[in-house]
Design an enzyme around this catalytic site. Structure first.
Site, PDB file in Angstrom:
ATOM      1  CE  LYS A   1      -4.405   1.017   2.273  1.00  0.00           C
ATOM      2  NZ  LYS A   1      -5.138   0.840   3.526  1.00  0.00           N
TER       3      LYS A   1
HETATM    4  O1  G3P Z   1      -7.946   1.648   5.242  1.00  0.00           O
HETATM    5  C1  G3P Z   1      -8.182   2.976   4.954  1.00  0.00           C
HETATM    6  C2  G3P Z   1      -9.557   3.527   5.249  1.00  0.00           C
HETATM    7  O2  G3P Z   1     -10.512   2.547   5.063  1.00  0.00           O
HETATM    8  C3  G3P Z   1      -9.672   4.296   6.525  1.00  0.00           C
HETATM    9  O3  G3P Z   1     -10.976   4.426   6.994  1.00  0.00           O
HETATM   10  O4  G3P Z   1     -12.613   5.025   8.728  1.00  0.00           O
HETATM   11  O5  G3P Z   1     -10.209   5.660   9.047  1.00  0.00           O
HETATM   12  O6  G3P Z   1     -11.610   6.819   7.359  1.00  0.00           O
HETATM   13  P1  G3P Z   1     -11.369   5.531   8.096  1.00  0.00           P
END
Ligand code: G3P
Length: 217
Positions: free
Chosen positions: A87
């Site tokens: 990533k």
């Molecule tokens: O993995 C990255 C993403 O899904 C992060 O999500 O909830 O931290 O905005 P969030």
């Protein structure tokens, strides 16, 4: 549509895996820290543990922000397991790293995508996945789903093979809306996936079926 779970929590990964519909896992440094996984060796082992639970792509994020560092880290991560996807953040050096990994047959997921232009550039650089963060756009009163729609249109126009991995999913409706638009993958928390199961008419209907069966037996 592929289903990924967005967590580094092994119990939740096991629970999602037990449903039989899980295609992969995404993690990020915040999710690893949330589980208390610290230090290079522990982090590496945790990725291997995840890969041993799920037979599908597992995104492991680099911490470096310079090209050399990203390449070194990415190559190390890729060697941990055949299902590791490196990533890479959407920065200038990240684009260069995506190109390098694409030439060297290492799978990548370009993260922190917030605009169609970023998604176009990542696809041009050969990313296998792009991760548009829809929940974080919604958080600042932008329409996260519109971004998925715009990227879908661009990728369709030019038949890019890069897969749209809708990320920062916050709830079940996000999954359904992304499926309607045609996102290739969604990654969300366990609850957002389990939410797909629920309907009150299913529950009341099943209750009635079982009661009627009891009456006749
Ligand atoms: O993995 C990255 C993403 O899904 C992060 O999500 O909830 O931290 O905005 P969030």
């Amino acid at each position: 549509m592929k289903f990924f779970i967005d967590t580094a929590n092994l119990d939740q990964i096991r629970e999602a895996q037990s449903l039989g519909v899980l295609d992969g896992v995404t993690t990020n440094p915040s999710l690893m820290a949330k589980e208390g996984i610290r230090g290079e060796a522990n982090i590496a082992q945790h990725y291997i543990d995840i890969c041993n639970i799920v037979d599908g792509d597992v995104s492991a994020e680099v911490i470096s922000t310079d090209l050399k560092g990203m390449i070194k880290e990415g190559e190390k991560l890729a060697k941990l397991h055949k299902n590791i996807v490196v990533k890479i953040p959407m920065i200038k050096e990240g684009i260069q790293a995506l190109k390098y990994f694409s030439i060297n047959n290492i799978k990548t997921n370009c993260t922190l995508i917030f605009s169609p232009g970023q998604a176009l550039l990542a696809a041009k650089a050969g990313a296998n996945y792009v991760s548009p963060f829809i929940g974080r756009l919604d958080d600042i009163s932008n329409d996260g789903l519109s971004l998925i729609q715009e990227i879908r249109e661009i990728y369709n126009n030019y038949k890019f093979e890069t897969e749209i991995l809708a990320a920062s999913i916050r709830h079940t409706m996000h999954i359904i809306d992304c499926a309607k638009i045609g996102a290739d993958v969604m990654t969300g928390p366990l609850n957002s996936i389990l939410g797909l199961l629920k309907h009150p008419l299913t529950d009341s209907g099943l209750k009635k079926f079982l009661e009627d069966h009891k009456k006749n037996n």
